[in-house]
Every structure is written in C-alpha cells, then in structure tokens.
Design a protein around this motif. Structure first.
Motif, short mmCIF file in Angstrom:
data_model
loop_
_atom_site.label_atom_id
_atom_site.label_comp_id
_atom_site.label_asym_id
_atom_site.label_seq_id
_atom_site.Cartn_x
_atom_site.Cartn_y
_atom_site.Cartn_z
N PHE A 1 -11.52 -11.17 17.28
CA PHE A 1 -12.11 -12.27 16.51
C PHE A 1 -13.41 -11.87 15.80
O PHE A 1 -13.84 -12.59 14.91
N ASP A 2 -14.03 -10.76 16.19
CA ASP A 2 -15.26 -10.26 15.56
C ASP A 2 -16.27 -11.39 15.35
O ASP A 2 -16.58 -11.75 14.21
N PRO A 3 -16.82 -11.94 16.44
CA PRO A 3 -17.75 -13.07 16.30
C PRO A 3 -19.05 -12.66 15.61
O PRO A 3 -19.49 -11.51 15.71
N VAL A 4 -19.64 -13.60 14.91
CA VAL A 4 -20.93 -13.38 14.25
C VAL A 4 -22.03 -13.91 15.16
O VAL A 4 -22.00 -15.07 15.58
N ILE A 5 -22.99 -13.05 15.48
CA ILE A 5 -24.08 -13.43 16.36
C ILE A 5 -25.21 -14.00 15.50
O ILE A 5 -25.68 -13.33 14.57
N PRO A 6 -25.67 -15.23 15.79
CA PRO A 6 -26.77 -15.80 15.01
C PRO A 6 -28.03 -14.94 15.11
O PRO A 6 -28.29 -14.33 16.15
N LEU A 7 -28.81 -14.92 14.05
CA LEU A 7 -30.03 -14.11 14.01
C LEU A 7 -31.00 -14.45 15.13
O LEU A 7 -31.68 -13.56 15.65
N ALA A 8 -31.07 -15.71 15.51
CA ALA A 8 -32.02 -16.12 16.56
C ALA A 8 -31.67 -15.53 17.92
O ALA A 8 -32.54 -15.35 18.77
N ILE A 9 -30.40 -15.22 18.14
CA ILE A 9 -29.95 -14.72 19.44
C ILE A 9 -29.90 -13.19 19.48
O ILE A 9 -29.92 -12.60 20.55
N GLN A 10 -29.88 -12.54 18.33
CA GLN A 10 -29.69 -11.09 18.28
C GLN A 10 -30.67 -10.27 19.11
O GLN A 10 -30.27 -9.28 19.71
N PRO A 11 -31.95 -10.62 19.20
CA PRO A 11 -32.84 -9.80 20.04
C PRO A 11 -32.50 -9.85 21.53
O PRO A 11 -32.82 -8.93 22.28
N TYR A 12 -31.84 -10.92 21.96
CA TYR A 12 -31.56 -11.11 23.37
C TYR A 12 -30.23 -10.50 23.81
O TYR A 12 -30.02 -10.23 24.99
#
Length: 110
Positions: free
Chosen positions: A17-28
């Motif tokens: 499904f290649d999910p897209v990770i929101p920018l706000a969550i990417q550092p975590y």
C-alpha cells in the motif's frame, strides 16, 4: 508463530500500500521503529531464557515506543530534536546489541 506471521503480513501490506507518513510524524517514526525492534529482541531473549510473558511484551513494546517518541518530542520542543533522536537511537541500539549478544550466547552456547 502468530506474531511472526503478523510481522510478515504487516511488512507485506506496508510495501503493497506504500503509506504516506505525514510530515508532523516523520521525526518520530525512526525512533519508534528502533524502540519496537528493541522490544522484539528483548522478547526473543526472554523466550530463549524461558522468561517470556505476553503481557510484559505488550507493555514493553508500547512503553518503549511511547517513551522514545516523548523524548524526541521533548528534544524538538527544546530545539535539540536531532541530538535527542540520536541519543535515543544510540541507547536503544546498545540495548539491541546487548540482547542479540545474549541471544547468540543462548543459541550457540558461546
């Protein structure tokens, strides 16, 4: 065995499904993944030492991810997000290598 099947299924679905990770969550995300891997190797070690408990594993897995994410959040709020991320990954990496060494000793007897 069910956990291994679930892990393989989760990896397959993530690739499919290649999910897209929101920018706000990417550092975590990287820290959460390393914390989860730490819990998995800890569970493997406990299993080989006949100390594995499902309840302890679930709590450890969840707690590791939550604490690691909170530490990174604190680092971001203090303006040292990348340094805190590095510190958390180093500490968890040391724990992962410690657990893998114990697993190796348990399997190979050396």
């Amino acid at each position: 065995m069910i956990a291994i099947f679930g892990l393989i299924l989760g990896i397959f679905l993530g690739i499919w499904f290649d999910p897209v990770i929101p920018l706000a969550i990417q550092p975590y995300l990287p820290v959460a993944v390393v914390a989860a891997i730490d819990a998995l190797f800890g569970a493997g070690r406990a299993y080989l030492e006949d100390r594995f408990n499902e309840r302890v594993f679930i709590v450890s897995f969840s707690w590791n991810v939550i604490v690691a994410a909170l530490l990174v959040f604190l680092g971001v709020q203090l303006g040292v997000g990348s340094a805190m991320t590095t510190a958390v990954v180093v500490v968890l990496g040391i724990r992962i290598f410690s657990n893998t060494a114990a697993i190796r000793r348990s399997i190979l007897g050396a």
